[in-house]
Scaffold this motif. Sequence first.
Motif, mmCIF file in Angstrom:
data_model
loop_
_atom_site.group_PDB
_atom_site.id
_atom_site.type_symbol
_atom_site.label_atom_id
_atom_site.label_comp_id
_atom_site.label_asym_id
_atom_site.label_seq_id
_atom_site.Cartn_x
_atom_site.Cartn_y
_atom_site.Cartn_z
ATOM 1 N N HIS A 30 -12.062 19.076 -1.368
ATOM 2 C CA HIS A 30 -10.992 19.399 -2.429
ATOM 3 C C HIS A 30 -11.950 19.159 -3.623
ATOM 4 C CE1 HIS A 30 -7.586 18.790 0.385
ATOM 5 N NE2 HIS A 30 -8.057 20.084 0.507
ATOM 6 N N VAL A 31 -11.972 20.054 -4.611
ATOM 7 C CA VAL A 31 -12.846 19.686 -5.694
ATOM 8 C C VAL A 31 -11.882 18.932 -6.760
ATOM 9 C CG1 VAL A 31 -14.065 20.613 -7.757
ATOM 10 C CG2 VAL A 31 -14.075 21.815 -5.466
ATOM 11 N N TRP A 32 -12.411 17.846 -7.355
ATOM 12 C CA TRP A 32 -11.578 16.988 -8.147
ATOM 13 C C TRP A 32 -12.235 17.168 -9.505
ATOM 14 C CZ3 TRP A 32 -6.526 15.539 -7.425
ATOM 15 C CH2 TRP A 32 -6.190 15.631 -6.140
ATOM 16 N N ALA A 33 -11.373 16.860 -10.876
ATOM 17 C CA ALA A 33 -12.080 16.882 -12.058
ATOM 18 C C ALA A 33 -11.054 15.993 -12.931
ATOM 19 C CB ALA A 33 -12.234 18.110 -12.783
ATOM 20 N N ARG A 34 -11.844 15.488 -13.941
ATOM 21 C CA ARG A 34 -10.791 14.629 -15.230
ATOM 22 C C ARG A 34 -10.954 15.221 -16.095
ATOM 23 N NH1 ARG A 34 -9.677 9.648 -13.090
ATOM 24 N NH2 ARG A 34 -8.740 8.986 -15.385
ATOM 25 N N VAL A 35 -9.374 15.515 -16.657
ATOM 26 C CA VAL A 35 -9.580 16.331 -18.153
ATOM 27 C C VAL A 35 -8.711 15.547 -18.832
ATOM 28 C CG1 VAL A 35 -8.628 18.477 -19.037
ATOM 29 C CG2 VAL A 35 -9.463 18.260 -16.450
ATOM 30 N N GLN C 307 -8.464 4.467 18.780
ATOM 31 C CA GLN C 307 -8.751 3.171 18.469
ATOM 32 C C GLN C 307 -7.955 3.060 17.211
ATOM 33 O OE1 GLN C 307 -10.129 0.628 20.151
ATOM 34 N NE2 GLN C 307 -10.089 1.836 21.909
ATOM 35 N N VAL C 308 -6.870 2.177 16.929
ATOM 36 C CA VAL C 308 -6.292 1.997 15.853
ATOM 37 C C VAL C 308 -6.041 0.361 15.598
ATOM 38 C CG1 VAL C 308 -4.128 2.500 14.410
ATOM 39 C CG2 VAL C 308 -5.014 4.220 15.923
ATOM 40 N N PRO C 309 -6.445 -0.051 14.687
ATOM 41 C CA PRO C 309 -6.207 -1.416 14.091
ATOM 42 C C PRO C 309 -4.816 -1.541 14.201
ATOM 43 C CG PRO C 309 -7.106 -0.126 12.186
ATOM 44 C CD PRO C 309 -6.924 0.752 13.199
ATOM 45 N N LYS C 310 -4.502 -3.068 14.470
ATOM 46 C CA LYS C 310 -3.157 -3.671 14.276
ATOM 47 C C LYS C 310 -2.647 -3.406 13.072
ATOM 48 C CE LYS C 310 -1.014 -5.836 17.676
ATOM 49 N NZ LYS C 310 -1.811 -6.265 18.998
ATOM 50 N N ARG C 311 -3.115 -4.009 11.982
ATOM 51 C CA ARG C 311 -2.574 -3.685 10.645
ATOM 52 C C ARG C 311 -3.523 -2.286 10.187
ATOM 53 N NH1 ARG C 311 -1.989 -8.568 6.659
ATOM 54 N NH2 ARG C 311 -2.170 -7.273 4.962
ATOM 55 N N LEU C 312 -2.583 -1.318 9.522
ATOM 56 C CA LEU C 312 -3.188 -0.206 8.882
ATOM 57 C C LEU C 312 -3.514 -0.477 7.314
ATOM 58 C CD1 LEU C 312 -1.236 2.651 10.412
ATOM 59 C CD2 LEU C 312 -3.284 2.184 10.850
ATOM 60 N N THR C 313 -4.890 -0.804 7.254
ATOM 61 C CA THR C 313 -5.273 -1.143 5.944
ATOM 62 C C THR C 313 -6.214 -0.150 5.469
ATOM 63 O OG1 THR C 313 -5.178 -3.414 6.342
ATOM 64 C CG2 THR C 313 -5.962 -2.856 4.146
ATOM 65 N N ILE C 314 -5.666 0.596 4.330
ATOM 66 C CA ILE C 314 -6.226 1.914 3.907
ATOM 67 C C ILE C 314 -7.381 1.578 2.919
ATOM 68 C CG2 ILE C 314 -5.953 4.208 3.223
ATOM 69 C CD1 ILE C 314 -4.323 3.455 5.492
ATOM 70 N N PRO C 315 -8.630 2.074 2.928
ATOM 71 C CA PRO C 315 -9.314 1.707 1.879
ATOM 72 C C PRO C 315 -9.117 2.606 0.569
ATOM 73 C CG PRO C 315 -10.478 3.477 3.476
ATOM 74 C CD PRO C 315 -9.187 2.882 4.198
ATOM 75 N N LYS C 316 -9.636 1.851 -0.425
ATOM 76 C CA LYS C 316 -8.924 2.380 -1.764
ATOM 77 C C LYS C 316 -9.384 4.067 -1.925
ATOM 78 C CE LYS C 316 -8.993 -1.445 -4.985
ATOM 79 N NZ LYS C 316 -9.588 -2.229 -5.835
ATOM 80 N N GLY C 317 -8.567 4.785 -2.865
ATOM 81 C CA GLY C 317 -9.047 6.295 -2.873
ATOM 82 C C GLY C 317 -7.896 6.947 -2.746
ATOM 83 N N ALA C 318 -7.962 8.146 -3.037
ATOM 84 C CA ALA C 318 -6.760 9.152 -3.276
ATOM 85 C C ALA C 318 -7.077 10.468 -2.299
ATOM 86 C CB ALA C 318 -6.594 9.514 -4.542
ATOM 87 N N ILE C 319 -6.078 11.042 -1.686
ATOM 88 C CA ILE C 319 -6.300 12.222 -0.828
ATOM 89 C C ILE C 319 -5.206 13.060 -1.003
ATOM 90 C CG2 ILE C 319 -5.153 10.975 1.190
ATOM 91 C CD1 ILE C 319 -7.607 12.532 2.911
ATOM 92 N N TRP C 320 -5.611 14.441 -1.022
ATOM 93 C CA TRP C 320 -4.692 15.389 -0.909
ATOM 94 C C TRP C 320 -4.699 16.217 0.403
ATOM 95 C CZ3 TRP C 320 -0.433 17.827 -1.768
ATOM 96 C CH2 TRP C 320 -0.150 19.050 -1.470
ATOM 97 N N ALA C 321 -3.642 15.949 1.268
ATOM 98 C CA ALA C 321 -3.617 16.602 2.859
ATOM 99 C C ALA C 321 -2.532 17.683 2.895
ATOM 100 C CB ALA C 321 -3.636 15.399 3.853
#
Lengths: 173, 336, 386
Positions: A30-35, C307-321
């Motif tokens: 997905h394409v992201w941008a800051r505005v 293979q899933v770790p015992k504790r789910l620690t999510i790396p920093k970031g953002a996602i749209w799924a």
Amino acid sequence: MERVGPEEFSRRVSSKLEDLASGFEVQYGHVWARVEPSRIVDVVRTLKTDPGLACTYFTFLSGVDWQAQGFEVVIVLYSVTYGNTVGLKVPVPAENPSMPTITGIFRSADWHEREASEMFGINFEGHPNLVKLYLPEDFIGHPLRKDFRLASRVFKPWPGAKDPSEAAGGGRA
Amino acid sequence: MADALGNGYVQLGLKMSVLLILLPATLVLGWVELKIGAHMQARLGPMYPGGFHGWAQTLADGIKFVLKENIIPRNADRSVFALVPYVTMLGAALIFVVIPAGRNLVIEDLEVGVFYVLAASSVGVIGILMAGWSSANKYSLMGALRAAAQLIAYELPLVLAAAAVAMMAGSLSLVDIVEAQKSIEIAGFYIPFLPFQIVGFIIFLTAATAELTRPPFDMPVAEAELITGAFTEYTGIRFAFSLFAAEYISMIGLAAFGATLFLGGYAPPHSALEFIPGIVWLLLKTLTILFLLIWVRWTYPRLREDQLQKFAWKFLIPLSLVNIFATGALKLTPWI
Amino acid sequence: MSTLIPTTDRWLREARLAGDATLRTEEMVLNIGPQHPATHGVLRVVVTLDGEKIVEGTPVVGYMHRGHEKLFEQRDFRQITNLCSRMDWLSGLNNEIPASIAVERLMELEVPRRATYLRVIMAEINRILNHLMFTGSFGLELGATTPVMYAFRERELLQSAMELATGGRLHFGFIRPGGLKEDVPRGFVDLALRGIRQLQKAIPDYEDLLMGNEIFKARTVGVGVLDPDLALEYGVSGPILRGSGIPYDVRKAEPYLNYDEFDFNIPVGTNGDSFDRYWVLIQEMKESAKIVEQALLDLPAGSHIGQVPKRLTIPKGAIWAKAENPLGELGYYIVSDGEAKPYRMKARTPSFNNISVVPHMLRGAYVPDMVAILGSMFFVVGDIDR
């Protein structure tokens, strides 16, 4: 329908929005941008009307509370023609959070902005009817702000030994 | 048998019993409808109350209705509101006064029997209007207005369909109409008016369904839109009487009326079967029409009020006028 | 209430006082809901009526707002998938999928093939269950009581198959980041196949029962026409968008799980009216049945969870799924600050966008049309309000 890869689409977006937005990147396809808030209306209009982008599908608008760093309004649009998603992140200051409404371009932003407004206390300038959507009229506070504690935890702490919000180490409920 | 029937007291007793039978008859018909509907929908329907196939289900429902709280909304017009069940029930029950169950087995053989039935059957709509206006509820008001509009649209085809039968028989008396059907006899078989009036019969059934506000013409009570329309505010025994009892009684009434007009009423199908009392034949024929009404109910979705009006004025009424002309032509042909 | 329905006397007197000899008409405001059979749930529609004609109709939402997005921030990712299924209670399993996909993408977890196949099977069975519910209830709203009974008959076998595998009939809670809670038991494949075969046999009946019916056509053809451009602007998705002629389906547009390996079509309507939306729903059941059949016959052996770790620690970031929910596009925007629970999790639910377009469709319709329109907008109130 002509499919375009996200990298190619990202190039198109960045070339069209060069002087309006920054921080273009492709994340998980997905394409992201800051505005900046002042540019958001132009950006959204360009994305919607430009035939090479055609982001006519309004997915959602919402917010993120970054506490001291202010808020971030997230707008996600989709181009059905090219099969690509464009996400916009709009930084909004913590004091008097406010940004222009995009209801002039996407009428559907009406409900989304009302929700973001009641949940985060962000003002959308020029919104035709910025009243509460979900919450009762006399509700005080903005529930999705980080300083708003989950109401049930205010009355009674989590009875179990492992409150996920405590166990995680942060304890920032 | 004939002597006993001639006795005035026996006659009076029989006449009274017709009215006394009506309420239990609604319970039976309600159960029949539940079972038929259930089987049409791949269900079993009530199975437990009473033991045998849930025969006591509607009885239990009736007792439940009696025991329920009787609520009158604060802003309702109390006297009108309370009067509604009587009006709707009365209109429905009045039909039976002229339905003959035998040559002499009729409460009153009125000279204008056909029009008396049509007039009596529309009294119920006044009850619906009263309910809609007095309930102080917008849904009720809309339901009542729909019912009134529907009555105006459907009374006419109903009258015209009945008029064609009256033309065939040359009389408005229901006994005369049945006797006229008995007079058409081929090799001992009594031929009812149905083959000559098949169009009229279909018009009659359609209009009767609309008059009874049953699906597919149940817009006045449409539960998905108006939440039983005029009777939204009714509870307990008032609800049971003004909606269910009135509907089932007038359903039986109109079905018996239709059976008399088109299926030969109390006349047996063959002269050799005269020994079976006429009331049995009337009952069988009435049940046939009732089954048709129930069948339609569980099959079709609901029309829209304006579509129904269009259907009535642009199709049904012209058709029934054509039917009248055709009947006239039939009467003039020499071989009848 | 007495002010709402003026008595005849006062009405006449007022009319005379106003110097107007004729009776006047006025618009009436009617509250449909929050408790009303046509809004199945607690949606409220405030309509302004001119007789039976709707001048203005506005949905009022929020009667079932449960604060899911706040709750997400208090739960770790394993708990969140269970919380998600409560949003759209008719398609619990479909709600869980995008949430778990988001976590898997963020953590770069590998999902075994068997788990992916089973996810597809169950998601499609859940889609069929949901569609059966709506085809039935749409008939019910138009006054036809039979389709819903038939629909529930066909639901039963598929529902039992889901119950056999997950133990739940509504909230399955079967998806875990990285795979499934457990493997499906013996007999699941046969039972599911039986259910699918029974459905395939029954679908022609549904088509005959309603879509061939003149009254049904009169009530739905040309009623509640949704313009495709308006639908896009409002972010309408799912069968409703496809009924308006736009072939947007996340399963094809942005394939997730392994939908790209199956052979299925996207049914698309032409007029965008209630009839087309209903038609799309029926056709989609056929397509889903096709997918389930292919997947069941081709189900690979292997592990049900990676293979899933015992504790789910999510790396920093953002996602749209996002994923294709039975009712439309369901997506989660997850912001993680590197801890076990999300920093922010936004649920973009299909019914929210779908219902926000309703005022445009109600304008000028009749009250009975409103029922046909709302019934063919296929919404779940929990999905609007979250």
